[in-house]
Scaffold this active site. Structure first.
Site, short mmCIF file in Angstrom:
data_model
loop_
_atom_site.label_atom_id
_atom_site.label_comp_id
_atom_site.label_asym_id
_atom_site.label_seq_id
_atom_site.Cartn_x
_atom_site.Cartn_y
_atom_site.Cartn_z
N ARG A 18 0.85 -1.20 0.00
CA ARG A 18 0.00 0.00 0.00
C ARG A 18 0.88 1.24 0.00
O ARG A 18 0.62 2.22 -0.69
CB ARG A 18 -0.96 0.01 1.20
CG ARG A 18 -1.69 1.34 1.32
CD ARG A 18 -2.92 1.36 2.23
NE ARG A 18 -2.91 0.46 3.33
CZ ARG A 18 -2.18 0.60 4.45
NH1 ARG A 18 -1.40 1.65 4.59
NH2 ARG A 18 -2.26 -0.29 5.40
N TYR A 60 -16.21 16.75 -15.79
CA TYR A 60 -16.64 15.36 -15.77
C TYR A 60 -17.69 15.16 -14.66
O TYR A 60 -17.50 15.57 -13.53
CB TYR A 60 -15.41 14.46 -15.55
CG TYR A 60 -15.79 13.03 -15.30
CD1 TYR A 60 -16.51 12.31 -16.26
CD2 TYR A 60 -15.46 12.39 -14.12
CE1 TYR A 60 -16.88 11.00 -16.02
CE2 TYR A 60 -15.82 11.08 -13.88
CZ TYR A 60 -16.54 10.39 -14.84
OH TYR A 60 -16.92 9.09 -14.61
N ASP A 105 -7.05 19.06 -14.32
CA ASP A 105 -7.36 17.72 -14.81
C ASP A 105 -6.89 17.68 -16.27
O ASP A 105 -7.49 18.32 -17.14
CB ASP A 105 -8.87 17.47 -14.70
CG ASP A 105 -9.27 16.06 -15.14
OD1 ASP A 105 -8.54 15.47 -15.96
OD2 ASP A 105 -10.33 15.57 -14.70
N LYS A 109 -7.72 6.68 -19.36
CA LYS A 109 -7.99 7.19 -20.70
C LYS A 109 -6.72 7.10 -21.56
O LYS A 109 -6.23 6.03 -21.82
CB LYS A 109 -8.57 8.60 -20.59
CG LYS A 109 -9.70 8.71 -19.55
CD LYS A 109 -10.90 7.92 -19.98
CE LYS A 109 -12.00 7.69 -18.97
NZ LYS A 109 -12.08 8.30 -17.71
C1 LIG Z 1 -11.87 14.32 -17.46
C2 LIG Z 1 -12.07 13.19 -16.49
N1 LIG Z 1 -11.63 13.32 -15.24
C3 LIG Z 1 -11.77 12.32 -14.33
C4 LIG Z 1 -12.40 11.13 -14.65
C5 LIG Z 1 -12.55 10.06 -13.62
O1 LIG Z 1 -11.63 9.04 -13.81
P1 LIG Z 1 -11.89 7.47 -13.52
O2 LIG Z 1 -13.05 7.04 -14.35
O3 LIG Z 1 -10.60 6.85 -13.91
O4 LIG Z 1 -12.17 7.36 -12.05
C6 LIG Z 1 -12.86 10.95 -15.96
C7 LIG Z 1 -13.55 9.70 -16.34
O5 LIG Z 1 -14.23 9.62 -17.32
C8 LIG Z 1 -12.70 12.01 -16.90
O6 LIG Z 1 -13.14 11.90 -18.16
#
Ligand SMILES: Cc1ncc(COP(=O)(O)O)c(C=O)c1O
Length: 381
Positions: free
Chosen positions: A46, A98, A170, A195
């Site tokens: 961990r 998101y 992000d 992604k």
């Molecule tokens: C721009 C963006 N940020 C954060 C996330 C969240 O990530 P995760 O699905 O890996 O938890 C996503 C998921 O689609 C995303 O598109």
């Protein structure tokens, strides 16, 4: 090293025990100690695991940062960032973000006394109106999801520095191939590594990259104390994905451009959202802070019919209707009923997420096949 070399070698060394060129998948939870505290740098997985360490070093290298941290999902990494805050603190966040991030902020962290302001950030001056002495963080997603708005990271960094708060970006949509927020003044870069970094739709993972030691230590503490880490197999997969990030992104950008240009000329299409268009409201900022315009785009249909949007999605054959984005395969999505269903209708419509909006993650297949696929589906409405 230049970026295209960093994705392959950045922060990497051959395995010290065997010379293995790729780090082995250290599928172990614990490590032998000769005497209490006398170990080889690893005690419990961990806290740290050699495969995850190799990935975390790669993440730091490609974002041009000093420290990388990998988590069990993008949301787990966002969760760790918000745990830097205390009750009473305020966050100014992009409004077009998101849906899962919005859900985490409003349904979990508002209950712990953290206040979020969701605002349009295309005009960075707007942000100052929402910053006060309680503001501890500015949350930026650019390009935004799914409207592909562009936020000027450098301009927001000036506001965050002036007000002594953290700027988090992000960077999931752009990836460090297109933009590196730490170089533009951000304090924390966040990724859903699920992604483009992973790139093959076979893993769920999150990442954070920072420059400052003190901030990194706080985040490592949270990572270990809360425990939302990723496993060694997933670390290996994302590390492998990163090695071809530059090649994939180049093709994503080429195909994204071709699809955007095709759609914008189609008589049944109303609007196409893609930052590479000269008439995109923040095209000039995109040109300045990004190396290219990416493979994500959204569009609406004339008449804004929900049913017609669904029909297009049902008839696409190469674009797979699925949540997520950033994999080698092209995906389509309907934000209003999928990724953004957790955002109230009035709230999502304010930002442009209307019923006919379709989001495409343009993959690395043949451009011709992708356009033919869209042509055939559009003929059916
Ligand atoms: C721009 C963006 N940020 C954060 C996330 C969240 O990530 P995760 O699905 O890996 O938890 C996503 C998921 O689609 C995303 O598109």
């Amino acid at each position: 090293m230049e970026f295209n070399t960093k994705v392959i070698h950045g922060g990497q060394e051959h395995d010290p025990s065997t010379g293995a060129v790729m780090p082995p998948i250290y599928q172990t939870s614990t490590y032998a100690q000769a005497s209490p505290g006398d170990h080889k740098g690893y005690e419990y997985s961990r806290t740290a695991n050699p495969t995850r360490t190799a990935l975390e070093k790669s993440l730091a290298s490609i974002e041009n940062g000093n420290y990388g941290l990998a988590f069990g999902s993008g949301l787990a990494s966002i969760d760790a960032v918000i745990k830097l805050l205390n009750p009473g603190d305020e966050v100014v966040s992009t409004n077009d973000l998101y849906g899962g991030t919005y859900r985490l902020f409003t349904k979990i962290y508002e209950n712990y006394g953290i206040k979020f302001h969701f605002i349009g950030m295309e005009e960075s001056d707007n942000i100052s109106n929402y910053v006060n002495s309680k503001t501890k963080m500015i949350w930026v997603e650019t390009p935004t999801n799914p409207m592909l708005n562009i936020i000027d990271i450098g301009a927001v960094a000036k506001i965050s520095k002036k007000n002594n708060c953290l700027l988090v970006v992000d960077n999931t949509f752009a990836t460090p191939y297109l933009q590196r927020p730490l170089e533009l003044g951000a304090d924390i870069v966040m990724h859903s590594a699920t992604k483009y970094l992973g790139g093959h739709s076979d893993v769920v993972m999150g990442a954070l990259i920072v420059n400052e030691k003190e901030l990194a230590e706080k985040l490592y503490f949270i990572q270990n104390a809360s425990g939302a880490i990723c496993g060694p197999m997933d670390s290996f997969l994302v590390l492998r994905g990163i090695k071809t990030l530059h090649l994939r992104m180049q093709r994503h950008c080429e195909n994204g451009k071709a699809v955007a240009n095709y759609l914008t000329k189609h008589t049944k299409i109303d609007k196409v959202y893609w930052p590479g268009f000269e008439n995109h409201p923040n095209h000039e900022i995109a040109k300045r802070q990004m190396n290219d315009f990416g493979g994500m785009l959204s569009f609406t249909i004339k008449g804004n019919s929900y049913e017609k949007a669904i029909k297009i999605l049902e008839n696409l054959k190469i674009f797979t209707l699925a949540e997520s984005l950033g994999g080698v395969e092209s995906l389509s999505g309907h934000p209003a009923s999928m990724t953004h269903a957790s955002i109230p209708k009035e709230e999502r419509e304010k930002t442009g997420v209307v019923d006919s909006l379709i989001r495409l993650s343009v993959g690395v297949e043949s451009e011709k096949d992708l356009i033919n696929d869209l042509e055939t589906a559009l003929l059916k409405i």
